[in-house]
Write a protein that holds these residues in place. Sequence first.
Motif, PDB file in Angstrom:
ATOM      1  N   PRO A   6       0.689  -1.352  -0.035  1.00 17.31           N
ATOM      2  CA  PRO A   6      -0.032  -0.578   0.270  1.00 17.31           C
ATOM      3  C   PRO A   6       0.947   1.545   0.043  1.00 17.31           C
ATOM      4  CG  PRO A   6      -1.031  -0.733   2.045  1.00 17.31           C
ATOM      5  CD  PRO A   6       0.774  -1.555   0.902  1.00 17.31           C
ATOM      6  N   HIS A   7       0.275   2.138  -0.799  1.00 13.25           N
ATOM      7  CA  HIS A   7       0.500   3.400  -0.437  1.00 13.25           C
ATOM      8  C   HIS A   7       0.648   4.037   0.466  1.00 13.25           C
ATOM      9  CE1 HIS A   7       1.953   7.977  -1.687  1.00 13.25           C
ATOM     10  NE2 HIS A   7       2.947   7.153  -2.969  1.00 13.25           N
ATOM     11  N   ILE A   8       2.354   5.317   1.376  1.00 15.06           N
ATOM     12  CA  ILE A   8       1.885   5.701   2.509  1.00 15.06           C
ATOM     13  C   ILE A   8       0.400   6.714   2.740  1.00 15.06           C
ATOM     14  CG2 ILE A   8       3.694   5.763   3.245  1.00 15.06           C
ATOM     15  CD1 ILE A   8       4.298   8.610   2.163  1.00 15.06           C
ATOM     16  N   VAL A  80       6.415   8.162  -9.936  1.00 10.83           N
ATOM     17  CA  VAL A  80       7.313   8.277 -10.712  1.00 10.83           C
ATOM     18  C   VAL A  80       7.337   6.930 -11.224  1.00 10.83           C
ATOM     19  CG1 VAL A  80       8.702  10.024  -9.476  1.00 10.83           C
ATOM     20  CG2 VAL A  80       8.395   7.226  -8.758  1.00 10.83           C
ATOM     21  N   ALA A  81       8.341   5.880 -11.934  1.00 12.98           N
ATOM     22  CA  ALA A  81       8.595   5.145 -11.857  1.00 12.98           C
ATOM     23  C   ALA A  81       7.231   4.114 -12.303  1.00 12.98           C
ATOM     24  CB  ALA A  81       8.295   3.683 -10.442  1.00 12.98           C
ATOM     25  N   ARG A  85       4.342   5.846 -15.138  1.00 11.41           N
ATOM     26  CA  ARG A  85       3.570   4.848 -16.847  1.00 11.41           C
ATOM     27  C   ARG A  85       2.426   4.746 -16.512  1.00 11.41           C
ATOM     28  NH1 ARG A  85       8.429   2.390 -15.356  1.00 11.41           N
ATOM     29  NH2 ARG A  85       7.743  -0.276 -15.203  1.00 11.41           N
TER      30      ARG A  85
ATOM     31  N   GLU B 209      11.374  15.245  -5.843  1.00 12.87           N
ATOM     32  CA  GLU B 209      11.074  16.456  -6.954  1.00 12.87           C
ATOM     33  C   GLU B 209      12.677  17.244  -7.756  1.00 12.87           C
ATOM     34  OE1 GLU B 209       7.940  16.612  -5.357  1.00 12.87           O
ATOM     35  OE2 GLU B 209       7.470  15.123  -6.329  1.00 12.87           O
ATOM     36  N   PHE B 236      14.134   6.906 -11.982  1.00 15.47           N
ATOM     37  CA  PHE B 236      12.840   7.808 -11.761  1.00 15.47           C
ATOM     38  C   PHE B 236      11.695   6.955 -12.416  1.00 15.47           C
ATOM     39  CE2 PHE B 236      15.041  10.418  -8.847  1.00 15.47           C
ATOM     40  CZ  PHE B 236      14.307  10.312  -7.585  1.00 15.47           C
ATOM     41  N   GLU B 237      12.329   6.852 -13.982  1.00 17.78           N
ATOM     42  CA  GLU B 237      10.925   6.327 -14.626  1.00 17.78           C
ATOM     43  C   GLU B 237      10.896   4.884 -14.654  1.00 17.78           C
ATOM     44  OE1 GLU B 237      11.930   7.395 -19.192  1.00 17.78           O
ATOM     45  OE2 GLU B 237      11.756   9.586 -18.632  1.00 17.78           O
ATOM     46  N   ASN B 238      12.030   4.005 -14.822  1.00 16.79           N
ATOM     47  CA  ASN B 238      11.707   2.100 -14.234  1.00 16.79           C
ATOM     48  C   ASN B 238      13.174   2.061 -13.946  1.00 16.79           C
ATOM     49  OD1 ASN B 238      11.584  -0.113 -15.331  1.00 16.79           O
ATOM     50  ND2 ASN B 238      13.347   0.286 -17.073  1.00 16.79           N
ATOM     51  N   PRO B 239      13.213   2.275 -12.187  1.00 18.90           N
ATOM     52  CA  PRO B 239      13.837   1.902 -11.433  1.00 18.90           C
ATOM     53  C   PRO B 239      14.199   0.111 -11.156  1.00 18.90           C
ATOM     54  CG  PRO B 239      12.146   2.188 -10.128  1.00 18.90           C
ATOM     55  CD  PRO B 239      11.921   2.452 -11.795  1.00 18.90           C
ATOM     56  N   GLU B 245      11.806   1.627  -6.111  1.00 18.34           N
ATOM     57  CA  GLU B 245      10.235   1.618  -6.574  1.00 18.34           C
ATOM     58  C   GLU B 245       9.825   2.560  -5.482  1.00 18.34           C
ATOM     59  OE1 GLU B 245       8.972   0.604 -10.235  1.00 18.34           O
ATOM     60  OE2 GLU B 245       6.558   1.247  -9.465  1.00 18.34           O
ATOM     61  N   ILE B 248      10.774   5.365  -3.987  1.00 18.78           N
ATOM     62  CA  ILE B 248      10.194   6.971  -4.595  1.00 18.78           C
ATOM     63  C   ILE B 248       9.101   7.199  -5.254  1.00 18.78           C
ATOM     64  CG2 ILE B 248      12.646   6.881  -6.028  1.00 18.78           C
ATOM     65  CD1 ILE B 248      11.561   5.894  -8.185  1.00 18.78           C
ATOM     66  N   SER B 249       7.885   5.850  -4.663  1.00 23.73           N
ATOM     67  CA  SER B 249       6.682   5.905  -5.024  1.00 23.73           C
ATOM     68  C   SER B 249       6.085   6.086  -4.174  1.00 23.73           C
ATOM     69  CB  SER B 249       6.337   4.884  -5.797  1.00 23.73           C
ATOM     70  OG  SER B 249       6.956   3.698  -5.854  1.00 23.73           O
ATOM     71  N   GLY B 250       6.345   5.843  -2.745  1.00 26.38           N
ATOM     72  CA  GLY B 250       5.805   6.522  -1.338  1.00 26.38           C
ATOM     73  C   GLY B 250       5.160   4.983  -0.872  1.00 26.38           C
ATOM     74  N   LYS B 251       5.875   3.630  -1.479  1.00 30.48           N
ATOM     75  CA  LYS B 251       5.140   2.524  -0.521  1.00 30.48           C
ATOM     76  C   LYS B 251       6.155   2.331   0.230  1.00 30.48           C
ATOM     77  CE  LYS B 251       3.099   1.635  -5.865  1.00 30.48           C
ATOM     78  NZ  LYS B 251       4.277   2.223  -5.841  1.00 30.48           N
ATOM     79  N   PHE B 252       6.580   2.348   1.221  1.00 28.81           N
ATOM     80  CA  PHE B 252       7.263   1.630   2.861  1.00 28.81           C
ATOM     81  C   PHE B 252       6.266   2.030   3.574  1.00 28.81           C
ATOM     82  CE2 PHE B 252      11.750   1.668   0.823  1.00 28.81           C
ATOM     83  CZ  PHE B 252      11.919   0.546   1.502  1.00 28.81           C
ATOM     84  N   SER B 253       5.958   0.941   3.874  1.00 26.68           N
ATOM     85  CA  SER B 253       5.344   0.985   4.887  1.00 26.68           C
ATOM     86  C   SER B 253       5.380   1.478   6.248  1.00 26.68           C
ATOM     87  CB  SER B 253       4.437  -0.657   4.942  1.00 26.68           C
ATOM     88  OG  SER B 253       4.762  -1.415   4.757  1.00 26.68           O
TER      89      SER B 253
END
Lengths: 265, 253
Positions: A6-8, A80-81, A85, B209, B236-239, B245, B248-253
């Motif tokens: 899950p996203h933060i 991003v990433a 896309r 950013e 950033f586009e294709n780690p 990934e 940078i995309s904010g998915k660390f819980s």
Amino acid sequence: MRSNTPHIIREFDEAFLSLGGKVSTMAGQTRINLERSIQGLLNRDIDLCRAVIADDADVDETEREIDAEGLDILMRYHPVASDLRKVISSMKVAANLERISDHAVNIAKRAKKMISRPLVSEAKLIEPVYSLADALLRDAVAAYIDSDSGLGASLKLRDKELDKADKRTTARLSELLEEGGENAELFLHLVFVVRSLERVGDLAVNIGEDAVFLDLAEDIRYRRKAAVAIVKEHPVGNADEDPVQPGQEGDEGERAGESTGSGNE
Amino acid sequence: MTREDFIAVDRFSFFYGEKQALHDIDMRIPERRVTALIGPSGCGKSTLLRNMNRMNDLIDGVRHRGDIRLNGQSLYDPKVEVISLRKRVGMVFQKYNPFAKTVYENVVFSLRVAGRNRKRELDEVVERSLRSAALWEEVKDRLHDSAFGLSGGQQQRLCIARAIANQPEILLMDEPCAALDPTATLKIESLIRELKEQFTIVIVTHNMEQATRCSDRTAFLYMGRLIEYGDTKQVFENPREDETEAYISGKFS
């Protein structure tokens, strides 16, 4: 592919879920529209043709919503990433689906005109062309939803088959046209129907390319060799046959959307 | 020609007492490029940056393994004096920290320390450094006023001018925009892109950013390890790594 972690920010996941859902919905609407336009033509069902024309407005509306939600996500969350896309390719897929639905409308409009005239048995000629176009559309949507780059890239190669069917059928209809007679106008309508179906195939190829970009961050537009390489590296599990035909490699294909005759007539 | 291994970090590990802060970091930082270090708090990015200037030497109980070389020369070579090392490396910190002196004296501080007092030379250095820091036009009439009279963004650019006055080879920046508003931040970022013509820049940033806007390379550190290092666009586009990934995309819980 997007991870399942899950996203933060909870709203971010919700926004993505909504965007993905809308693209799936739009793909379903579009495919049904195309199917009903052909059914309307073959079964001489004028109500079905009218429904296709009316329902295109829903497809247009869904496209608008997808663009609005996509922009909203870009603006608010700076994805991003794979997330970036996903947003970009969702918007591109929506544009391609919208144009496919426009072709369904073109077919339905011609069907309406044809229904007012006596039945010609040659209408059956479009069936195999439709089957090929629909199979491409079905797999394009599946490739996109499953982020399946192998399946997505294979469409670029399989489209040749549809092109051949288009040429063959158009040649046959042209012969009939040249013979003249009272049915000439009907044959002309059928030529345009076949042409629309061929364009649907090209647009499905575009969606396949978007699926590859989504999965691998690779842009394979105008790069047939890249598509061949991806198909080899990510074989399509349930393909009926090897999509790479001998003699096709290195033949840089045209991309749908740049040539004429794509919009509503 | 750009030297690809201007800063060479060779299997570098670093310990605060028993706690290992960096694990076998191996990376090559190219000359006259901007390299961003990103990662969650406590991942070791500032520790790595500060090691490039041996700023951790003063802390008790630290030790390291491996080596860092600047332009081929080991930082930990016993022959290297920390003072001469610092001349080769300029540093800019999160919170702008000008000295309680005039704008002019802030810029020439390191030259005066080195005993260089010729007015003409100092005048030249002040103008050149302030121009490089994109501050000259704003302060040329206030050179002898207190540095504290400048705005936050100007004070940070003054610190950059001070850091480059001695013509270092490397500029290390630890969250240089953390205390600035968006306009001042963009000015500093645009300055960073200009400064890379002359200096090799390593920047620690929490702002994704910012890393995408001003760096050429990005290194992602996590729990003291270098997870991924590559062209910023690729990272950033294709780690390549799932952890990158996720971060940078904010998915660390």
